[in-house]
Scaffold this active site. Sequence first.
Site: not given
Ligand code: F6P
Length: 328
Positions: A76, A132, A134
């Site tokens: 990210r 998700d 979404d």
């Molecule tokens: O978007 C996918 C996801 O797994 C979500 O379900 C969750 O809230 C988020 O990513 C967790 O992100 P990270 O792996 O950056 O903690």
Amino acid sequence: MQKKVKKIGVLTSGGDSPGMNAAIRAVVRTCSFYDIESVGIYRGYQGLIEGDFVALNARSVRHIISRGGTILKSARSQEFRTVEGRKRAYDQLIKAEIDALVLIGGDGTFTGGVLFQKEFNFPVMGVPGTIDNDIFGTNFTIGYDTALNTVVNAIDKIRDTATSHNRLFFVEVMGRDSGFIALNSGIGAGAEDILIPEENIGIDVLLKSLKRSKKAGKTSSIIVVSEGDKTGENVFELAKYIDENLPEYETKVSVLGHMQRGGSPSCFDRVMASRMAIKAVESLKDGSKGFMIGIQNNKMTLVPLEKAIKGDHAINEELLRMSDILTI
Ligand code: F6P
């Protein structure tokens, strides 16, 4: 006249999801099929900014269709949120003579893609990859089906121990602000209650429902809680409240966490990822840009990227009704 697409870059960004590798493989092989060069970009937008590229060919993606995660890695990127970061990314693409990008990811990935295309008029095509589910404009996202099966398997196991000890389990599942994973896995695993962000039933309604099912003869219960649900402060607070107000049960919490994102993709995810990726390359080749490939009623569709981000992917009311009937 639109420039002929001779080289396509592919990246995975945001949370990884099972089936991303199947999509990468299909992008690369479709490129080879049409005599287009393909370039893998490591670590999503961050790798794009840094020029962390690798030339790919049909053989470099062998045997990855069955593997979870993403061979291109994911990230990210904060830097890509800045104009300067995006300019650096654009310069890298020009230097590498890449004509178009396939972006595999979720809404964060597409938000970046929309900005990038607007600022530099650079052709991008989105492929929805997130557990998700979404994203607006597609019935399914890559990885969702696999994650559902992983969650159902985990809950089945928790059920065994819950039944043996007459316990009440709160199982927290992922999904960020959306309840798709919770609702569908909850129905699939026969959960007694399902808590999702889209429908706040309130803690007292939950307590009443649990008391009722205890009276009706249930000796153990599973409650699936979506991580974005707001019924309690968090799943531990929620469990504490129920524990204090329903002493007949011993209450436990299980947070499934990142295991939901791993594992070998289901056949459904592999096939869908392949279909979406082929469509993405073919659409870029034919001069389309700024879309996400969606699947609606089993047909491939092109959804404007902006709509995919902003549209509301509503929860299926029929499933909510089913859950009420089945948990009697
Ligand atoms: O978007 C996918 C996801 O797994 C979500 O379900 C969750 O809230 C988020 O990513 C967790 O992100 P990270 O792996 O950056 O903690």
